[in-house]
Design an enzyme around this catalytic site. Structure first.
Site, PDB file in Angstrom:
ATOM      1  N   ARG A   1       4.744   6.108  14.103  1.00 14.12           N
ATOM      2  CA  ARG A   1       4.855   6.754  12.786  1.00 14.12           C
ATOM      3  C   ARG A   1       4.254   8.141  12.849  1.00 14.12           C
ATOM      4  O   ARG A   1       3.265   8.342  13.564  1.00 14.12           O
ATOM      5  CB  ARG A   1       4.070   5.894  11.785  1.00 14.12           C
ATOM      6  CG  ARG A   1       4.364   6.185  10.333  1.00 14.12           C
ATOM      7  CD  ARG A   1       3.506   5.324   9.433  1.00 14.12           C
ATOM      8  NE  ARG A   1       2.289   6.038   9.086  1.00 14.12           N
ATOM      9  CZ  ARG A   1       1.241   5.490   8.479  1.00 14.12           C
ATOM     10  NH1 ARG A   1       1.242   4.196   8.166  1.00 14.12           N
ATOM     11  NH2 ARG A   1       0.190   6.213   8.178  1.00 14.12           N
TER      12      ARG A   1
ATOM     13  N   HIS B   1       0.820  -1.215   0.000  1.00 16.15           N
ATOM     14  CA  HIS B   1       0.000   0.000   0.000  1.00 16.15           C
ATOM     15  C   HIS B   1       0.851   1.261   0.000  1.00 16.15           C
ATOM     16  O   HIS B   1       2.034   1.245   0.339  1.00 16.15           O
ATOM     17  CB  HIS B   1      -0.907   0.024   1.233  1.00 16.15           C
ATOM     18  CG  HIS B   1      -0.157   0.144   2.524  1.00 16.15           C
ATOM     19  ND1 HIS B   1       0.596  -0.882   3.054  1.00 16.15           N
ATOM     20  CD2 HIS B   1      -0.013   1.179   3.379  1.00 16.15           C
ATOM     21  CE1 HIS B   1       1.152  -0.483   4.176  1.00 16.15           C
ATOM     22  NE2 HIS B   1       0.806   0.769   4.397  1.00 16.15           N
TER      23      HIS B   1
ATOM     24  N   ASP C   1       0.421   4.828   2.060  1.00 17.41           N
ATOM     25  CA  ASP C   1      -0.345   5.171   3.267  1.00 17.41           C
ATOM     26  C   ASP C   1      -1.550   6.059   2.942  1.00 17.41           C
ATOM     27  O   ASP C   1      -1.426   7.040   2.200  1.00 17.41           O
ATOM     28  CB  ASP C   1       0.552   5.899   4.281  1.00 17.41           C
ATOM     29  CG  ASP C   1       1.569   4.949   4.887  1.00 17.41           C
ATOM     30  OD1 ASP C   1       1.247   3.759   5.063  1.00 17.41           O
ATOM     31  OD2 ASP C   1       2.688   5.391   5.175  1.00 17.41           O
TER      32      ASP C   1
ATOM     33  N   HIS D   1       4.717   0.117   0.146  1.00 18.28           N
ATOM     34  CA  HIS D   1       5.455  -0.699   1.107  1.00 18.28           C
ATOM     35  C   HIS D   1       4.577  -1.786   1.718  1.00 18.28           C
ATOM     36  O   HIS D   1       3.342  -1.768   1.585  1.00 18.28           O
ATOM     37  CB  HIS D   1       6.083   0.176   2.199  1.00 18.28           C
ATOM     38  CG  HIS D   1       5.082   0.957   2.993  1.00 18.28           C
ATOM     39  ND1 HIS D   1       4.452   2.077   2.511  1.00 18.28           N
ATOM     40  CD2 HIS D   1       4.596   0.787   4.243  1.00 18.28           C
ATOM     41  CE1 HIS D   1       3.624   2.561   3.415  1.00 18.28           C
ATOM     42  NE2 HIS D   1       3.689   1.782   4.486  1.00 18.28           N
TER      43      HIS D   1
END
Ligand code: SIN
Length: 282
Positions: A271, A106, A108, A256
C-alpha cells in the site's frame, strides 16, 4: 439490460452500488498518467469514494509514481517500508501470521493530525478463496442519521489514537516498541469532506478513543451507536480481489475492513498512502 458505462478521458467507470465504488477500465496505471487522466481520476474518487482497477502489475516504483500523481506520500507511523522504499507499507498474511492489517473497521491512520487523503492498495497474491475487503460510505452514513442526532453531533470532537492498535499489533508480531510514542489527534465527529464539501461521519473502531465533550459512558454509547450505524450493509460494498487488482480509496469518505477468512493461505501486496490535510467540522 446492462447500464451504459460512462466514459471520461477515454476511461470507463462501472458503478458498483448506489452509494460508493466504481471499477475503472481502459487505463494502465503502472505507466505515467497525463494531467487529464489524473484530474479525471481525482474527480471520480470524489464522486465514488473508492476506485478499483484490474490487472495492474505495479512494482514499488510504479506504485509510488501513481500515488504521487495525487500528492506527496506518507510514511506509516508504525511500519516504515523496506530498504529504499519507506513509503511502501507491506500488506501480507500467511500461515505464520498472528494478526493482519485492517481487521476492524477504520479510516487509515486517523490518529494523525492530517489524516491521509487516500490509500492505494495493490494485491499481487490472492488466496484461493476469501480475503475480500469491505468499504462503507461515511457520507451516506451521515446522511441517513436522524435530524435530531445530526443536531446532537454538530460541534463534537473525538480523540483518535494509534497507541492501542499499534502496540497490540507489535506485541502479536514480536516487535519491541518500548519507548516509542504513537500519534494521537482530535478531529470533528462530523467532517466537511475537503474536496466534495459533503458532511461525513469521522469515527472508527480502530482509532477513535472517545468523544471529548461528554462523559465516558455517554461517549461509549454514542460511539457504539455510530459504529453500528456506519457499518450497515446498505452503505457497503465488498471487493473481491484478483491477482494484481488495485483499490484506491478516499480515506475521508469511506472506511474499510479487511476480512481474514483465508488462514493459513497467503495474501500479499503493498500500500502507499497519499498525505491529506487537517479536517474541518461540517
Ligand atoms: C488496510 O487496512 O489497508 C488493509 C486492507 C486490506 O488488506 O484489504
Amino acid at each position: 439490460m446492462d447500464m451504459p458505462i460512462p466514459t471520461r478521458a477515454g476511461l470507463q467507470f462501472r458503478r458498483l452500488s448506489p452509494h460508493l465504488g466504481a471499477e475503472v477500465e481502459g487505463l494502465d496505471i503502472t505507466r505515467p498518467l497525463t494531467p487529464e487522466q489524473v484530474s479525471t481520476l481525482r474527480a471520480a474518487l470524489g464522486e465514488h469514494g473508492v476506485l478499483f482497477f484490474r490487472g495492474q502489475r505495479f512494482d514499488h516504483d510504479s506504485q509510488k509514481r501513481f500515488g504521487r500523481s495525487f500528492g506527496p506520500l506518507a510514511i506509516h507511523p508504525n511500519t516504515p517500508g523496506p530498504e529504499g522504499h519507506p513509503e511502501i507499507l507491506p500488506i501480507h498474511a500467511d500461515a505464520t501470521s498472528k494478526v493482519i492489517a485492517g481487521e476492524r473497521w477504520h479510516s487509515d491512520v486517523s490518529c494523525t493530525q492530517e489524516p491521509p487523503l487516500g490509500s492505494i492498495l495493490h494485491i499481487h497474491t490472492t488466496p484461493p478463496l476469501g480475503g475480500d475487503t469491505l468499504f462503507a460510505s461515511l457520507t451516506a452514513a451521515y446522511e441517513a442519521l436522524s435530524p435530531r442526532l445530526k443536531t446532537y453531533l454538530a460541534g463534537l470532537t473525538a480523540t483518535h489514537s494509534g497507541e492501542r492498535n499499534y502496540r497490540r499489533r507489535n506485541a502479536l508480531n514480536g516487535v519491541d516498541d518500548r519507548g516509542r510514542v504513537f500519534p494521537s489527534a482530535v478531529h470533528p465527529v462530523v467532517i466537511r469532506h475537503p474536496i466534495s464539501g459533503r458532511p461525513a461521519l469521522y469515527v472508527n473502531r480502530l482509532f477513535t478513543q472517545k468523544i471529548n465533550e461528554v462523559g465516558e459512558e455517554e461517549s461509549e454509547a454514542i460511539l457504539r451507536l455510530l459504529y453500528e450505524h456506519a457499518e450497515r450493509p446498505d452503505f457497503q460494498i465488498r471487493f473481491r480481489w484478483e491477482p494484481h487488482s488495485v483499490a484506491f480509496w478516499d480515506n475521508r469518505a469511506v472506511q474499510h475492513l479487511a476480512i481474514w477468512d483465508y488462514f493459513p493461505q497467503t495474501r500479499s501486496g503493498s500500500r502507499v498512502t497519499v498525505t491529506g490535510e487537517r479536517l474541518e467540522a461540517a
